[in-house]
Scaffold this active site. Structure first.
Site, PDB file in Angstrom:
ATOM      1  N   GLU A  56     -41.314  26.868  22.887  1.00 35.68           N
ATOM      2  CA  GLU A  56     -41.032  25.471  22.565  1.00 35.68           C
ATOM      3  C   GLU A  56     -40.801  24.619  23.812  1.00 35.68           C
ATOM      4  O   GLU A  56     -41.108  23.430  23.823  1.00 35.68           O
ATOM      5  CB  GLU A  56     -39.785  25.395  21.658  1.00 35.68           C
ATOM      6  CG  GLU A  56     -39.953  26.051  20.296  1.00 35.68           C
ATOM      7  CD  GLU A  56     -40.769  25.232  19.322  1.00 35.68           C
ATOM      8  OE1 GLU A  56     -40.690  24.000  19.371  1.00 35.68           O
ATOM      9  OE2 GLU A  56     -41.499  25.834  18.515  1.00 35.68           O
ATOM     10  N   ASP A  74     -47.661  15.368  17.616  1.00 38.50           N
ATOM     11  CA  ASP A  74     -48.120  16.329  16.603  1.00 38.50           C
ATOM     12  C   ASP A  74     -47.964  15.773  15.192  1.00 38.50           C
ATOM     13  O   ASP A  74     -48.064  16.509  14.207  1.00 38.50           O
ATOM     14  CB  ASP A  74     -47.355  17.652  16.732  1.00 38.50           C
ATOM     15  CG  ASP A  74     -45.864  17.513  16.456  1.00 38.50           C
ATOM     16  OD1 ASP A  74     -45.381  16.357  16.343  1.00 38.50           O
ATOM     17  OD2 ASP A  74     -45.176  18.549  16.365  1.00 38.50           O
ATOM     18  N   THR A  79     -39.514  15.207  18.492  1.00 36.84           N
ATOM     19  CA  THR A  79     -39.123  16.617  18.418  1.00 36.84           C
ATOM     20  C   THR A  79     -37.970  16.787  19.393  1.00 36.84           C
ATOM     21  O   THR A  79     -38.049  16.317  20.537  1.00 36.84           O
ATOM     22  CB  THR A  79     -40.291  17.532  18.823  1.00 36.84           C
ATOM     23  OG1 THR A  79     -41.344  17.392  17.859  1.00 36.84           O
ATOM     24  CG2 THR A  79     -39.856  18.991  18.865  1.00 36.84           C
TER      25      THR A  79
END
Length: 271
Positions: A56, A74, A79
């Site tokens: 990640e 995305d 995020t």
């Protein structure tokens, strides 16, 4: 474990045992103790967090990721944090709601109306321009870090470990489940964790149903790769191919160190 304990107990009653025998565990008991270790063992959980962070965040230092936040294009909005909470998928909203529950008036509380509106989209409406700065500021608060830990465990870690144990898979299998649920969530869509597992079950039986653990985990990883390839943002399958599959091929079902793997071209090692 109860049955094993009962068996050992009856053996001790039936046969006189020398004093030193009570301090030396039988091989069977030792094997049972090793088998009982799950991904929720603190040392194994630390390994799991490092491996996920390698994928990640390209770093083993997962504790440095509480402050992390960006839009990685995305389709999920921002995020952020130690497990990639997303503004577009509801888990970031849940996190900030929980944080506000335990610490009313925190620096992120004012964004709750906007987070509710952008849920399900990649929109930043009501979040820009200061949300990312305030997220980083919140990450300095021990209560926010605890809130991230809490939501990681509630939504991702505990469900995957519990399902893994129910399916009879060991530490590696539980980690394979965990990484899948982190990326894909556990919703009703075809690429969610539950449907990846369902696809795997159509190809192989888990140990709980008398199946071979390695064969089943290979089937699960095959299903996971299929799911990843359904979405452009996840089409690089190296976190399976050059990480999880490497551990599985080596027969390291207990995820014992040392571990060496690659993710997205970067090499990692845990001694």
């Amino acid at each position: 474990m109860l049955a094993i304990g009962a068996l050992l107990g009856s053996a001790l009653i039936a046969v006189p045992v020398a004093a030193h025998a009570t301090t030396t565990p039988a091989p069977a008991a030792e094997a049972a103790a090793v088998a009982a270790v799950g991904l929720d063992d603190p040392a194994k959980k630390e390994i799991a967090m490092k491996i996920v962070s390698s994928a990640e965040n390209s770093s083993l230092d997962w504790k440095a990721q509480y402050k992390y936040i960006e839009d990685i294009d995305d389709g999920r909005g921002y995020t952020a944090g130690i497990i990639g909470f997303c503004s577009g998928t509801g888990d970031m909203l849940d996190l900030v709601e929980y944080y506000t529950q335990i610490k009313p008036g925190n620096v992120l509380a004012k964004y709750l109306p906007a987070l509710r509106k952008v849920d399900g989209s990649d929109s930043h409406a009501g979040l820009d321009p200061n949300f990312t700065k305030d997220w980083a500021k919140a990450a300095q608060d021990a209560d926010f870090r605890k809130a991230q830990d809490h939501e990681r465990d509630r939504v991702y870690f505990n469900p995957s470990v519990n399902q893994g144990k129910a399916d009879g898979v060991g530490v590696l299998g539980q980690f394979i489940y965990y990484d899948a649920i982190v990326m894909h969530g556990d919703g009703g869509d075809s690429t969610s964790f539950r449907n990846i597992r369902k696809r795997a079950l159509s190809k192989a039986k888990p140990p709980s149903q008398g199946g071979n653990e390695t064969a089943y985990l290979n089937a699960f990883l095959d299903a996971r790769v299929w799911a990843m390839k359904q979405e452009e943002a996840h089409s690089d399958t190296s976190r399976v191919d050059t990480a999880q599959r490497v551990f599985l091929k080596k027969g390291n079902l207990n995820l014992n160190t040392p571990l060496d793997w690659k993710v997205y071209g970067d090499s990692f090692h845990i001694g």
